[in-house]
Design an enzyme around this catalytic site. Structure first.
Site, PDB file in Angstrom:
ATOM      1  N   LYS A  16       0.832  -1.192   0.000  1.00 44.81           N
ATOM      2  CA  LYS A  16       0.000   0.000   0.000  1.00 44.81           C
ATOM      3  C   LYS A  16       0.876   1.255   0.000  1.00 44.81           C
ATOM      4  O   LYS A  16       1.988   1.246   0.529  1.00 44.81           O
ATOM      5  CB  LYS A  16      -0.907   0.014   1.229  1.00 44.81           C
ATOM      6  CG  LYS A  16      -1.962  -1.065   1.240  1.00 44.81           C
ATOM      7  CD  LYS A  16      -2.849  -0.954   2.479  1.00 44.81           C
ATOM      8  CE  LYS A  16      -3.938  -2.019   2.480  1.00 44.81           C
ATOM      9  NZ  LYS A  16      -4.802  -1.924   3.682  1.00 44.81           N
ATOM     10  N   CYS A  81      -1.061   3.168 -17.979  1.00 49.06           N
ATOM     11  CA  CYS A  81      -1.017   1.893 -17.268  1.00 49.06           C
ATOM     12  C   CYS A  81      -0.354   0.786 -18.074  1.00 49.06           C
ATOM     13  O   CYS A  81      -0.101  -0.302 -17.553  1.00 49.06           O
ATOM     14  CB  CYS A  81      -2.423   1.476 -16.850  1.00 49.06           C
ATOM     15  SG  CYS A  81      -3.206   2.640 -15.715  1.00 49.06           S
ATOM     16  N   CYS A 212     -12.517  -2.708  -7.727  1.00 51.12           N
ATOM     17  CA  CYS A 212     -11.594  -1.711  -8.280  1.00 51.12           C
ATOM     18  C   CYS A 212     -10.197  -2.010  -7.760  1.00 51.12           C
ATOM     19  O   CYS A 212     -10.018  -2.257  -6.561  1.00 51.12           O
ATOM     20  CB  CYS A 212     -12.005  -0.298  -7.869  1.00 51.12           C
ATOM     21  SG  CYS A 212     -13.740   0.103  -8.179  1.00 51.12           S
ATOM     22  N   CYS A 213      -9.196  -1.987  -8.635  1.00 52.09           N
ATOM     23  CA  CYS A 213      -7.848  -2.287  -8.184  1.00 52.09           C
ATOM     24  C   CYS A 213      -7.338  -1.191  -7.262  1.00 52.09           C
ATOM     25  O   CYS A 213      -7.704  -0.022  -7.393  1.00 52.09           O
ATOM     26  CB  CYS A 213      -6.908  -2.462  -9.376  1.00 52.09           C
ATOM     27  SG  CYS A 213      -6.545  -0.952 -10.288  1.00 52.09           S
TER      28      CYS A 213
END
Length: 392
Positions: A16, A81, A212-213
């Protein structure tokens, strides 16, 4: 033109935002691990392609200088991305053309918490053309994050066309968590049920938060080599049998479809090029790493890559065709939804997973007997890279 092989891969555990090392340390760690996996010294690398989306212009040099000051060209790559697979595309081209025998592709990202949003408000947005289509779609809400509006809206459009059930999107996320349970490098490994996924807060359209990623920090790398190098250096190689990169065709913006706007045509066109070059079809591919930034995009990509026939993605999911025991195991790593999505690293993390699968190194994630693997990496703005790997 030389055949091209992946000689070594690596990725660091995804984390994270706020819990990772800095981008340069992550990138250097991934490179050191990839060259160790390839069994070579960094001095053998003749060119390097460093991918990242958020960072200063020569972040690649910052990451690689601690690995070695060898004076080689270091090309910094930014392609939304699809950045990591674009770095791979360029490294593959350099080797295939005969310009070099050994190239490095590395991707890294040190991200901020929260949904992706517009970074610069003093200049035209790269998503202008896409958002314009979203604004005309039923139920659009401009208070939602742009990517969720686009991919959520595309999912809603697909439902209107086919009658696809919202729960089937949640089953995709459930499958992602189930696969990630066996991936120690993934950020989210705790299993979730479709009911739990559907009960999470609604983001937009059929999308809930757990579909959602997550924003993620991480790095991954690959060593790309020529057939000449392979002959002279015994190792555990995987061939890049075919690769194609596409950008938006006119159809992406001409008919008001969000499905087209979020990259369906780019993915389909790249996949068709790859299948033709490799001389195989989607039914010959037992394992795929595809760009599941949202569950809705995974569903659309099943059909874009030919894994499911038009309008039959729901049957593919409900029959278990997308998991172990089915025809094509999709995202054995857990995908972006569960492994995480550090933008610049994602394409090379996908590459790493498929190389491990084709070498038989994927441990509890191993797809039995896999000799061919397909990779799909998408970026709005837009770019799509599809790569087919074969066990050497």
């Amino acid at each position: 033109m030389s055949k091209v092989y992946v000689a070594g891969v690596a990725m660091v555990p995804f984390t994270k935002p706020g819990r990772s090392e800095t981008y340069d340390l992550m990138g250097a760690e991934a490179v050191r691990a990839a060259i160790a996996d390839a069994g070579i010294a960094y001095s053998k690398v003749e060119q390097a392609y460093a991918g990242f989306v958020y960072g200063d212009s020569t972040s690649g040099q910052k990451a690689l200088y601690s690995v070695g000051l060898t004076g080689i060209p270091i090309i910094n790559v930014n392609n939304a991305c699809a950045t990591g697979s674009t770095a791979l595309f360029l490294a593959r081209q350099a080797v295939e053309s005969g310009a070099v025998d050994v190239a490095l592709a590395v991707g890294f990202e040190q991200m901020m918490p929260g949904a992706l949003d517009v970074m610069f408000t003093d200049r035209p947005s790269i998503l202008e053309n896409y958002v314009r289509i979203a604004e005309q779609a039923p139920g659009d809400d401009n208070t939602r994050p742009p990517a969720a509006r686009l991919f959520g809206g595309a999912g809603a459009e697909y439902q209107r066309r086919t009658g696809f059930e919202s729960r089937s999107f949640a089953l995709v996320a459930e499958k992602a968590r189930r696969h990630a349970f066996n991936n120690p490098l993934a950020i989210f490994r705790d299993p979730l049920t479709a009911d739990e996924i559907m009960a999470s807060p609604t983001i937009f359209g059929p999308l809930t938060r757990l579909q959602c990623c997550p924003p993620t920090c991480g790095a991954a790398a690959a060593i790309i080599v020529s057939e000449k190098f392979k002959r002279a250096n015994p190792g555990r190689y995987v061939e890049i049998a075919a690769q194609a990169m596409t950008t938006d065709p006119e159809q992406s913006f001409s008919n008001g479809s969000l499905i087209d706007a979020v990259g369906f045509n780019m993915a389909r066109d790249a996949a068709l090029q790859v299948y033709e070059k490799a001389g195989i079809g989607p039914k010959d591919v037992p394992v795929v790493e595809l760009h599941d930034c949202f569950t809705t995009n995974e569903v659309l990509t099943y059909e874009a890559l030919g894994l499911a026939a038009p309008g039959e993605a729901e049957k593919f999911i409900r029959d278990g065709g997308n998991t172990y025991g089915g025809r094509t195991v999709t995202n054995p790593s857990g995908g972006l939804l569960s492994k995480g999505h550090p933008l610049g690293a994602t394409g090379l993390a996908q590459c790493s997973e498929l190389v491990w699968q084709l070498r038989g190194d994927a441990d509890k994630r191993q797809v039995a007997g896999a000799k061919v693997g397909l990779q799909h990496n998408l970026g709005l703005g837009g770019a799509c890279v599809v790569t087919l790997y074969k066990a050497a």
